[in-house]
Design a protein around this motif. Structure first.
Motif, PDB file in Angstrom:
ATOM      1  N   ARG A   2       0.853  -1.182   0.000  1.00 56.89           N
ATOM      2  CA  ARG A   2       0.000   0.000   0.000  1.00 56.89           C
ATOM      3  C   ARG A   2       0.890   1.233   0.000  1.00 56.89           C
ATOM      4  O   ARG A   2       1.790   1.362   0.827  1.00 56.89           O
ATOM      5  CB  ARG A   2      -0.888   0.004   1.232  1.00 56.89           C
ATOM      6  N   LEU A   3       0.640   2.157  -0.953  1.00 61.17           N
ATOM      7  CA  LEU A   3       1.392   3.411  -1.052  1.00 61.17           C
ATOM      8  C   LEU A   3       0.416   4.574  -1.000  1.00 61.17           C
ATOM      9  O   LEU A   3      -0.719   4.463  -1.488  1.00 61.17           O
ATOM     10  CB  LEU A   3       2.179   3.465  -2.362  1.00 61.17           C
ATOM     11  N   GLU A   4       0.838   5.684  -0.433  1.00 59.08           N
ATOM     12  CA  GLU A   4      -0.008   6.866  -0.374  1.00 59.08           C
ATOM     13  C   GLU A   4       0.267   7.771  -1.563  1.00 59.08           C
ATOM     14  O   GLU A   4       1.411   7.909  -1.997  1.00 59.08           O
ATOM     15  CB  GLU A   4       0.266   7.645   0.917  1.00 59.08           C
ATOM     16  N   LEU A   5      -0.805   8.390  -2.074  1.00 54.29           N
ATOM     17  CA  LEU A   5      -0.655   9.380  -3.135  1.00 54.29           C
ATOM     18  C   LEU A   5      -0.097  10.660  -2.522  1.00 54.29           C
ATOM     19  O   LEU A   5      -0.540  11.102  -1.461  1.00 54.29           O
ATOM     20  CB  LEU A   5      -1.995   9.674  -3.804  1.00 54.29           C
ATOM     21  N   THR A   6       0.884  11.249  -3.183  1.00 55.52           N
ATOM     22  CA  THR A   6       1.535  12.464  -2.719  1.00 55.52           C
ATOM     23  C   THR A   6       1.188  13.605  -3.655  1.00 55.52           C
ATOM     24  O   THR A   6       1.192  13.427  -4.881  1.00 55.52           O
ATOM     25  CB  THR A   6       3.076  12.267  -2.707  1.00 55.52           C
ATOM     26  N   ARG A   7       0.888  14.768  -3.112  1.00 60.28           N
ATOM     27  CA  ARG A   7       0.589  15.927  -3.948  1.00 60.28           C
ATOM     28  C   ARG A   7       1.861  16.404  -4.648  1.00 60.28           C
ATOM     29  O   ARG A   7       2.902  16.551  -4.039  1.00 60.28           O
ATOM     30  CB  ARG A   7       0.025  17.065  -3.119  1.00 60.28           C
ATOM     31  N   ILE A   8       1.728  16.631  -5.957  1.00 60.60           N
ATOM     32  CA  ILE A   8       2.812  17.190  -6.769  1.00 60.60           C
ATOM     33  C   ILE A   8       2.159  18.276  -7.616  1.00 60.60           C
ATOM     34  O   ILE A   8       1.616  17.996  -8.680  1.00 60.60           O
ATOM     35  CB  ILE A   8       3.469  16.122  -7.667  1.00 60.60           C
ATOM     36  N   GLY A   9       2.133  19.507  -7.116  1.00 60.72           N
ATOM     37  CA  GLY A   9       1.428  20.580  -7.814  1.00 60.72           C
ATOM     38  C   GLY A   9      -0.060  20.269  -7.818  1.00 60.72           C
ATOM     39  O   GLY A   9      -0.656  19.971  -6.791  1.00 60.72           O
ATOM     40  N   ASN A  10      -0.680  20.317  -9.002  1.00 63.82           N
ATOM     41  CA  ASN A  10      -2.095  19.968  -9.136  1.00 63.82           C
ATOM     42  C   ASN A  10      -2.297  18.476  -9.354  1.00 63.82           C
ATOM     43  O   ASN A  10      -3.421  18.027  -9.496  1.00 63.82           O
ATOM     44  CB  ASN A  10      -2.721  20.736 -10.313  1.00 63.82           C
ATOM     45  N   SER A  11      -1.221  17.730  -9.417  1.00 66.38           N
ATOM     46  CA  SER A  11      -1.292  16.290  -9.674  1.00 66.38           C
ATOM     47  C   SER A  11      -1.031  15.519  -8.396  1.00 66.38           C
ATOM     48  O   SER A  11      -0.814  16.076  -7.335  1.00 66.38           O
ATOM     49  CB  SER A  11      -0.251  15.903 -10.732  1.00 66.38           C
ATOM     50  N   ARG A  12      -1.027  14.215  -8.538  1.00 68.88           N
ATOM     51  CA  ARG A  12      -0.658  13.331  -7.437  1.00 68.88           C
ATOM     52  C   ARG A  12       0.283  12.271  -7.973  1.00 68.88           C
ATOM     53  O   ARG A  12       0.233  11.917  -9.139  1.00 68.88           O
ATOM     54  CB  ARG A  12      -1.893  12.666  -6.857  1.00 68.88           C
ATOM     55  N   GLY A  13       1.128  11.760  -7.125  1.00 71.93           N
ATOM     56  CA  GLY A  13       2.082  10.744  -7.538  1.00 71.93           C
ATOM     57  C   GLY A  13       2.339   9.760  -6.423  1.00 71.93           C
ATOM     58  O   GLY A  13       1.856   9.924  -5.303  1.00 71.93           O
TER      59      GLY A  13
END
Length: 82
Positions: A2-13
């Motif tokens: 399980r990995l968490e989505l990280t905010r990258i500007g207006n996107s997520r990664g």
């Protein structure tokens, strides 16, 4: 895993752990496609990757499979324009 989505500007990664990167053979560039199951991330491969090896491993030339072994037909003498 399980990995968490990280905010990258207006996107997520996501951050992919190093052992997973090595296990999957990922490099600096990957290919991503959407399936009914979700996202599929694969290593980037150049077009026609592996064709040279597959050709080398293929069977020798079989005359029946070549155009030279096919006798002329009506198209060859009537419809073909030079």
């Amino acid at each position: 895993m399980r990995l968490e989505l990280t905010r990258i500007g207006n996107s997520r990664g996501i951050r992919i752990p190093k052992p997973l990167i090595a296990q999957c053979g990922l490099g600096d560039v990957v290919e991503v496609r959407v399936t009914s199951e979700g996202l599929v991330v694969t290593p980037h491969r150049a077009p026609r990757h592996g064709w040279k090896q597959a050709f080398a491993e293929s069977s020798p030339r079989i005359p029946e499979m070549l155009l030279e072994g096919i006798p002329p037909n009506a198209f060859d003498s009537e419809d073909w324009k030079w």
